[in-house]
Design a protein around this motif. Structure first.
Motif, mmCIF file in Angstrom:
data_model
loop_
_atom_site.group_PDB
_atom_site.id
_atom_site.type_symbol
_atom_site.label_atom_id
_atom_site.label_comp_id
_atom_site.label_asym_id
_atom_site.label_seq_id
_atom_site.Cartn_x
_atom_site.Cartn_y
_atom_site.Cartn_z
ATOM 1 N N LEU A 142 -12.188 12.157 40.207
ATOM 2 C CA LEU A 142 -12.613 12.146 41.616
ATOM 3 C C LEU A 142 -11.680 13.012 42.450
ATOM 4 N N ASN A 143 -10.403 12.813 42.203
ATOM 5 C CA ASN A 143 -9.402 13.549 42.977
ATOM 6 C C ASN A 143 -9.503 15.059 42.720
ATOM 7 N N LEU A 144 -9.619 15.439 41.411
ATOM 8 C CA LEU A 144 -9.632 16.866 41.071
ATOM 9 C C LEU A 144 -10.904 17.545 41.577
ATOM 10 N N ASP A 151 -12.934 20.803 48.236
ATOM 11 C CA ASP A 151 -12.216 21.077 49.498
ATOM 12 C C ASP A 151 -11.738 22.524 49.534
ATOM 13 N N ALA A 152 -11.286 23.020 48.346
ATOM 14 C CA ALA A 152 -10.758 24.395 48.288
ATOM 15 C C ALA A 152 -11.842 25.423 48.587
ATOM 16 N N THR A 153 -13.120 25.047 48.352
ATOM 17 C CA THR A 153 -14.212 25.994 48.649
ATOM 18 C C THR A 153 -14.806 25.730 50.026
ATOM 19 N N GLY A 204 -12.743 28.720 44.981
ATOM 20 C CA GLY A 204 -12.225 28.480 46.333
ATOM 21 C C GLY A 204 -11.026 29.328 46.707
ATOM 22 N N CYS A 205 -10.164 28.730 47.551
ATOM 23 C CA CYS A 205 -9.071 29.502 48.186
ATOM 24 C C CYS A 205 -7.961 29.929 47.226
ATOM 25 N N GLY A 206 -7.921 29.361 46.033
ATOM 26 C CA GLY A 206 -6.866 29.738 45.074
ATOM 27 C C GLY A 206 -5.503 29.219 45.510
ATOM 28 N N PHE A 232 3.125 16.458 48.721
ATOM 29 C CA PHE A 232 2.916 17.899 48.943
ATOM 30 C C PHE A 232 1.437 18.121 49.262
ATOM 31 N N THR A 233 1.194 18.682 50.417
ATOM 32 C CA THR A 233 -0.194 18.967 50.814
ATOM 33 C C THR A 233 -0.249 20.208 51.698
ATOM 34 N N THR A 234 -1.359 20.932 51.602
ATOM 35 C CA THR A 234 -1.538 22.076 52.505
ATOM 36 C C THR A 234 -2.649 21.765 53.508
ATOM 37 N N LYS A 235 -3.166 20.548 53.384
ATOM 38 C CA LYS A 235 -4.274 20.187 54.291
ATOM 39 C C LYS A 235 -3.715 19.814 55.671
ATOM 40 N N PRO A 236 -4.522 19.962 56.711
ATOM 41 C CA PRO A 236 -4.027 19.617 58.059
ATOM 42 C C PRO A 236 -3.653 18.141 58.172
ATOM 43 N N GLY A 261 -4.927 15.018 54.490
ATOM 44 C CA GLY A 261 -4.453 14.821 53.113
ATOM 45 C C GLY A 261 -3.153 14.047 53.087
ATOM 46 N N THR A 262 -2.969 13.285 52.007
ATOM 47 C CA THR A 262 -1.725 12.505 51.890
ATOM 48 C C THR A 262 -0.735 13.202 50.964
ATOM 49 N N GLY A 263 -1.252 14.092 50.110
ATOM 50 C CA GLY A 263 -0.378 14.762 49.135
ATOM 51 C C GLY A 263 0.009 13.844 47.997
HETATM 52 P P1 ADP Z 1 -4.147 16.185 49.078
HETATM 53 O O1 ADP Z 1 -5.440 16.529 48.500
HETATM 54 O O2 ADP Z 1 -4.125 14.896 49.779
HETATM 55 O O3 ADP Z 1 -3.506 17.271 49.873
HETATM 56 P P2 ADP Z 1 -3.291 16.390 46.405
HETATM 57 O O4 ADP Z 1 -2.078 15.947 45.702
HETATM 58 O O5 ADP Z 1 -4.570 15.990 45.829
HETATM 59 O O6 ADP Z 1 -3.162 15.940 47.888
HETATM 60 O O7 ADP Z 1 -3.255 17.964 46.515
HETATM 61 C C1 ADP Z 1 -2.083 18.594 46.903
HETATM 62 C C2 ADP Z 1 -2.357 20.023 47.338
HETATM 63 O O8 ADP Z 1 -2.745 20.792 46.236
HETATM 64 C C3 ADP Z 1 -3.506 20.213 48.270
HETATM 65 O O9 ADP Z 1 -3.107 20.010 49.607
HETATM 66 C C4 ADP Z 1 -3.935 21.638 48.047
HETATM 67 O O10 ADP Z 1 -3.113 22.506 48.804
HETATM 68 C C5 ADP Z 1 -3.577 21.852 46.636
HETATM 69 N N1 ADP Z 1 -4.771 21.872 45.775
HETATM 70 C C6 ADP Z 1 -5.217 20.894 44.984
HETATM 71 N N2 ADP Z 1 -6.331 21.265 44.334
HETATM 72 C C7 ADP Z 1 -6.604 22.531 44.708
HETATM 73 C C8 ADP Z 1 -7.628 23.480 44.396
HETATM 74 N N3 ADP Z 1 -8.625 23.218 43.527
HETATM 75 N N4 ADP Z 1 -7.554 24.705 44.978
HETATM 76 C C9 ADP Z 1 -6.563 25.006 45.852
HETATM 77 N N5 ADP Z 1 -5.569 24.160 46.171
HETATM 78 C C10 ADP Z 1 -5.593 22.928 45.634
#
Ligand code: ADP
Length: 516
Positions: free
Chosen positions: A402-404, A410-412, A437-439, A453-457, A461-463
Motif C-alpha cells: 500500500l505504501n509503495l 503520488d510521485a506521478t 513520476g518525478c524520479g 524523511f519526506t519531500t512532501k509538503p 507526509g510523515t516520512g
Molecule cells: P512519506 O510518503 O510520508 O513522505 P515515505 O517514507 O513513504 O514517507 O517516503 C519518503 C519519501 O520518499 C517521500 O517523501 C518521497 O520524497 C520519496 N519517495 C518515495 N517513493 C517515491 C517514488 N516512487 N518516487 C519518488 N519519490 C519517492
C-alpha cells in the motif's frame, strides 16, 4: 611476424643473430688468412727468376755452339758427357719454363697456346737427341747438327712470359679488395645486427618487464585503476593480461567491500534511529494518543452542543466557531494518525507468518487504491492472474505494498502510470513497483529509509512509510532496492521476499520485537 613470437623464440632469434655475426667475422678472418697464405706460399715467388724464354734460348744456343757430335763410333776426342750436360741444362730450362707456365692463372695459360706447343715439341726432341747421342753408331752427324739448330729456332720462338710477381701482386690486390669489401660489409652487418638486438631486447623484453614492475608497485600502493599498457602476444603480454585481470578483480572486490561497508553502516545508523524512534514511539505515542482522543471527542460533543446554543448568534460568528472546532477535530485526527503509525512501527500486531498468496495481496492493494478518488486519473497495472504462495505475514506485506504503490502514484501526481510486476525466482519472489513520476536524486535515494524523511509538503507526509516498510521486509529476511535515473525519470522499487522463512530470521524478528 617475429614480434608475435614468444620470448623464448625471440631469444633464440637473437642468439642466431649473434651466431651469424660471429660467423661473418670468423669467415672474414679465415678468408683473409687463407688469401695471405696462398700469396706467401706461391711457388712463383721462390722461382720467379727461373723459367724464362731467354733462359731456354740461351741453353739452346749454348748447346748448338758447343755441340760436337762424333764422326765415328770410335772418335777419340768426342766428349759425350759435355753434350749430355748441355742437353740436360736445356731440358731443365724447358722444365722451369713449363713450371712457370703452369703456375700462371688459367686465363694467362690459355693466352700462351704457342708456348705450350713449342714446349711440347722441344722437350721430346731434346730427350730424343740425348738417347741418340748415347748410341753413336746409328747417328747421322749432319742431321744431328740440323736438329740442334732447329731446336734453337724453336726456342727463339718461345713467347716471353709476363712477370709472375706482377700477376701475383695483381691477384693479391684483387683478393685484398674483395676481402676488404667483405670484411667491411660483414662488420657493418654485424654492427647493425648488434644495434638491432640491443634495441629489440630493450623494447620487447626489458621495457615490458619494467612496465610490469611499475604496475605492480602502483597496484600495491592501492591504485586499482592502473592497467599495465602491454599488448604484446608473448609471455610478458600474457603476464600483463593476467595482472590486469587480477587488478580488475581486486578493484571489484574492493568496491564491493566498500559498498558492503557503506550499506552496513547505513543499515546500522538506520537501525539505531529506528530503535530510538521505536523507543520514543512506544512511550510518546501512547501518552499522546489518549489526550488526543479526548480532544477529538470533546470537540465533537462541543460542536453538537454549540449547534443548539449558537442558533441565536449571528451567522458569521457561528460559522467561525464551527470552523475552528472542525480544525481542532481534523488536526487531532492527523495527530492520531501519526501516533497510530508510530505505534505500528514500534510493535507488530501479528508476527506470525503463514503461506499467503502474494499475488492476491497485490490485487487487493491495486483494487483498494484504484477506488481512491485522488488516484482516479492514474493508470495502475498489475497483470498477474495466478497464485503465488509464500510464507509471509500477509497483513504486513499488504501495508508495505500500500505504501509503495501510494508513493509511486503520488510521485506521478496521481495522473501517471504505475506498474506492479511479480517475478518468481527459485528461492525468492520479487515485487517490482515502477512509475514514470518525478524520479529521485541520489541524495533522496540515500535518505529514503530514514525515519521522518519526506519531500512532501508539511501535513501531507510523515516520512515513516518507507522506514516501516523496510523494517517489515527485513524482518521477513528480504530487502528493498531502489533505482532511479534522476529527477523526472521515474523510479522503481524492488521488494525481494524469500519463499520460506528461516528459523533464524523468525527468531531475530521475535527478538527485535521483544527489544522494542
Ligand atoms: P512519506 O510518503 O510520508 O513522505 P515515505 O517514507 O513513504 O514517507 O517516503 C519518503 C519519501 O520518499 C517521500 O517523501 C518521497 O520524497 C520519496 N519517495 C518515495 N517513493 C517515491 C517514488 N516512487 N518516487 C519518488 N519519490 C519517492
Amino acid at each position: 611476424m617475429f614480434l608475435t613470437r614468444s620470448i623464448r623464440h625471440k631469444l633464440v632469434g637473437m642468439l642466431a643473430g649473434v651466431l651469424v655475426m660471429l660467423g661473418l667475422l670468423a669467415g672474414g678472418s679465415v678468408w683473409g688468412l687463407m688469401a695471405y697464405r696462398s700469396l706467401v706460399t706461391s711457388p712463383s715467388i721462390d722461382e720467379r727468376e727461373a723459367g724464362s724464354a731467354a733462359e731456354v734460348l740461351a741453353a739452346m744456343t749454348r748447346l748448338r755452339l758447343e755441340f760436337v757430335p762424333p764422326e765415328t763410333a770410335a772418335s777419340e776426342h768426342y766428349d759425350l758427357d759435355l753434350d749430355a750436360k748441355r742437353i740436360d741444362e736445356a731440358v731443365a730450362a724447358c722444365g722451369r719454363y713449363r713450371l712457370r707456365l703452369e703456375d700462371f692463372p688459367q686465363a694467362v695459360r690459355y693466352q700462351n697456346v704457342i708456348a705450350w706447343e713449342l714446349l711440347n715439341e722441344l722437350e721430346p726432341h731434346l730427350k730424343g737427341l740425348r738417347s741418340q747421342l748415347s748410341r753413336p753408331a746409328s747417328k747421322d752427324v749432319a742431321a744431328l747438327v740440323n736438329r740442334v739448330a732447329y731446336l734453337e729456332r724453336l726456342a727463339s720462338q718461345l713467347p716471353v712470359l709476363p712477370d709472375p710477381m706482377k700477376l701475383r701482386l695483381k691477384s693479391a690486390r684483387d683478393t685484398y679488395q674483395s676481402g676488404y669489401e667483405l670484411v667491411v660489409a660483414g662488420s657493418l652487418l654485424a654492427a647493425t645486427l648488434l644495434i638491432w638486438m640491443v634495441t629489440f631486447g630493450y623494447r620487447h623484453v626489458l621495457q615490458p618487464i619494467q612496465a610490469l614492475h611499475q604496475g605492480a608497485r602502483r597496484v600495491a600502493q592501492g591504485d586499482f585503476d592502473y592497467r599495465v599498457p602491454i599488448n604484446s602476444p608473448d609471455e610478458v603480454g600474457e603476464l600483463a593480461e593476467a595482472f590486469n585481470l587480477m587488478t580488475e578483480r581486486f578493484q571489484e572486490i574492493a568496491s564491493d567491500l566498500d559498498g558492503q561497508v557503506k550499506a552496513r553502516s547505513q543499515q546500522l545508523v538506520r537501525s539505531e534511529r529506528l530503535a530510538s524512534v521505536g523507543f520514543l514511539a512506544a512511550g510518546v505515542a501512547h501518552e499522546i494518543n489518549n489526550p488526543l482522543t479526548a480532544i477529538r471527542w470533546t470537540s465533537e460533543s462541543l460542536e453538537q452542543r454549540l449547534a443548539e446554543l449558537l442558533a441565536d448568534v449571528n451567522d458569521d460568528d457561528a460559522s467561525v466557531v464551527m470552523r475552528y472546532l472542525r480544525m481542532i477535530q481534523s488536526e487531532s485526527e492527523r495527530c492520531q494518525e501519526i501516533t497510530r503509525k508510530l505505534l505500528d512501527f514500534s510493535r507488530s500486531q501479528d508476527t506470525q507468518k503463514s503461506q499467503c498468496d502474494v499475488a492476491a495481496i497485490v490485487r487487493e492493494v491495486v483494487a483498494l487504491i484504484g477506488h481512491m478518488k485522488k488516484y482516479q486519473s492514474a493508470k495502475l497495472i498489475f497483470e498477474v492472474s495466478g497464485e503465488c504462495r509464500i510464507e509471509i505475514n500477509g497483513h504486513e506485506i499488504k501495508q508495505v505494498m500500500l505504501n509503495l504503490v501510494a508513493n509511486a502514484l503520488d510521485a506521478t501526481d496521481g495522473c501517471g502510470t504505475v506498474q506492479v510486476q511479480l517475478v518468481e525466482n527459485v528461492d525468492d519472489v520479487e515485487l517490482r513497483i515502477s512509475d514514470n513520476g518525478c524520479g529521485m536524486t541520489l541524495e533522496t535515494i540515500e535518505n529514503l529509509f530514514q525515519p521522518f524523511f519526506t519531500t512532501k509538503p508539511t501535513g501531507e507526509g510523515t516520512g515513516l512509510g518507507l522506514s516501516i516498510s523496510h523494517r517489515i521486509v527485513t524482518d521477513h529476511g528480504g530487502g528493498i532496492e531502489v533505482h532511479s535515473d534522476g529527477l523526472g525519470l521515474g523510479s522503481t522499487f524492488i521488494v525481494t521476499l524469500p519463499r520460506q522463512q528461516h528459523a533464524s530470521v523468525q527468531r531475530e524478528a521475535e527478538l527485535s520485537l521483544q527489544a522494542h
